[in-house]
Design a protein around this motif. Sequence first.
Motif: not given
Lengths: 465, 417
Positions: B91, B147, B173-174, B178, B180-181, B185, B235, B265
């Motif tokens: 992260t 990220h 990862h951010p 997230e 609304d991730g 993935d 994703r 991003a």
Amino acid sequence: MRGGLASLALLLAACAAPDATVILNEERAELRAIIPASAGVELPVGEAEEMETARAILQTPLTGESLRRLVFLRNPEVRAHLLELGVARMALLQAGRVVNPSLGGSARWFDEGPEIEVGLAQAVVSLFMVPLREAESRAELNARRAEIADRLVRLSAESQLAALELAGAQRRIALREARRDAAAEAVQLMGKLEKAGNALAIDAVGEELALSKARLDLARAERMESVAREAVNRLASLWGSEASTWTASELLPVAPELDLDRVESLAVSANFELRRRRFEAEALLVAAGLATDSVWSDLSVGPAAQREPGGEWGVGGEFTLPIPLLDDGGVMALSARFEAEARLERHTAAAVAIRSEARRTRDVIEALRAELRFLRESHLPLQHRFTVLTLQNYNAMQVGVFEVMRARQNELAAEDEALETELELRCEEWRLWALLNGVQLGISSGHEANPMPPRSETTPTRKEH
Amino acid sequence: MHPTRRGFLKGGALLVSVGRASAGVAVPPPRTRRQGRVVTPNGVTDPGRMVKGARIFHLIVQTVTHEFAPGLSAECFGYNGRVHGPTLEATEGERVRIYVTNRLDTNTTVHWHGLYVPNGMDGVGGLSQRPIEPGETFLYEFELRQHGTYMYHSHHDEMTQMALGLMGMFVVHPRGGEGDGPARDYAYLLSTWALKPGLARPDPNEMSDFNVLTLNAKIFPATEAMVAKRGERVRIRIGNLSAMDHHPIHLHGHSFAVTATDGGAIPPSAQWREVSVLVPVGSTRTIEFIADNPGDWAFHCHMTHHVMTQMGHGIPNLVGVEAGDFDAALGRVIPGFGAMGGSDEEQLHEIPPNSLPMMGGAGPFGYITMSGMFSILKVRDHLETDSDPGWYENPPGTVAEVASPEQLAADGIELPG
């Protein structure tokens, strides 16, 4: 007196005409005595069943062995050789005969009556020279026997070699037909690719070139078979329809087991050429003695009678005595001696050449055996493995069909090479076999042209590849 | 029945469609258990472990016998016994300490591709550090200041070491997560190999003729399928560390947004929609979409030779050439070819060991003539687990079939004589 008559009877009996059949049978026996049984020489006697046997042989595919038998049954050279021995034998008989006595005389007429002289002359020295002449002729007869033995053994070996060449030629054709077929398939396939628009003309021409080469190779192989077949016809004295109807086995004639350890001594002791040269030198040495004595050859003695014109007869003897004052015969004698000694030197040279040939052939045989073993045990299996793996890669789409064709063609070419190596080996084995049976092939016997040079001098086989 | 390699190029006779009831349905491979938030199909995702506020990873560089698919293996280089290495997952803002132990018999390094690291941690052998010698363990330590989707790979004799497999994905990862991730993935690493049939080791000297093209070091049919429940946001992170090839990755049945590169991003306003995304060498692309179309959807590189395996390129073009002639010709030329039985003859029909048919495997309607960079996205209305749900059951009337004469006539279609 009785003894004298007996001697005269014997002398006259000896002078009787000899029987041809007896003479030829005796010469057959002499040849059998000097030619080793292993040489495969058979001397026909001209009987009807021999022709029947020859016809039966021609009904089955010829092998080295059957061709050898056929040659001795049919080749007129065999009988010609026997007859030539008859000539030499007659020369010996002739040498044992005494020169006929000469009867001379003269008559002259006088007033008192005729004067008559009568004399019987016998060349006396000739009488004493009979043993020498016989010795010379016997040596020449033995030389001729050695020469004929050489030719007969040579004929036996040539039969095997002719069968070998022919069988090899047939196999060569089969291999090259397979190569041509592979090339032809490649041409067809490439043609279809070209027709479908998937290959260039240059690719098609490339395959056609390969086919063209394969056809040329096949044509050469067919030509070599034709030559080999004609050699068989000549050896077996075949002509007309007989010359074209027989067939031959593809089995390569293999020489009997050879003793490679003692080739030099065996080759020299068995060699007929050396034997011939020895006897010829012996004859020349005897001839040198004869030349020395020849100055006395006109010496003759005999009874003579003379009638005087008065009618009185006188009886006595007369002689002719050459006086070796101007020609003592030395020139002729020395000439004969020179020739004899030259022959002896050549005998030695020939022996050296035979020893060398024995070593050469043995070494070549050992090398060829190793080469053939390597080809069979290593190279050919590798080549086959390469074809199989190429095919696997073709199945896996790593290579194209033409690579497979090429691999197969290379495999066939390797088999071709192995065949040529085996032919060369078998040929050299037969050459050594001939050498150990008294004959050096490639060296002419007497005054003949070279009848069978080494294979490498006649057959452009391995170099072709 | 599996087609032969040769049969394929003879005109597509293999594309025989059979009824699904009678088709030999392939058993899907077991799915890798999901670890962390990112799923690496056919691979593993390694979240590391926390020690005193730092995330710890340990990569062991070693030789690995790797199976690209059953029947095709090779001696490769890998991390932690795998090819490729695990997807490292961390992260943003975390401090990572990555220990690298070299068990090769040659030097190596690790480069953190795309990550902002101190210069001495960049892993370029000879430039930013001395190489890690055999038996040594090096420590790379840095803070994750960004990220996104990144990669790692050897940067020492990389032509050889990357050709043999030394690479992996690195997902950051951010910070703060997230909101609304995506529900799903996935991470894929694209790579290319030169491994001719019968060989045991990829050839690092090859420059252009790569013949094994992989998704996470696997070729179809060994590639695990992705799954998604209808309506889920999916994703897919795709990185490309091929030697010489870019890959346009195409997804069937959906369009997607390109949401990120390894540069970061992409703001929603700048994202664009595609059905294929070109992933250049040395780059990552991240796509997202709503899986709203149930079915089994192909996911593959659209370079046609990249969905083949161990394809030979020096072979004649047989399309349009009378079929069957070639085998018949070989049968005439090669004794024993075409005969049955006998080990030698059998070899004549074999392909080299350690090689695969150049096309894929069984599908619900016949043989799937794809291999290499090919996988499947399985979207279902109901999904009990993350395991492969098997082949899709198409609703009646939704599968292309032979047109009946009545259908043809109704639509005015006249077939040419």
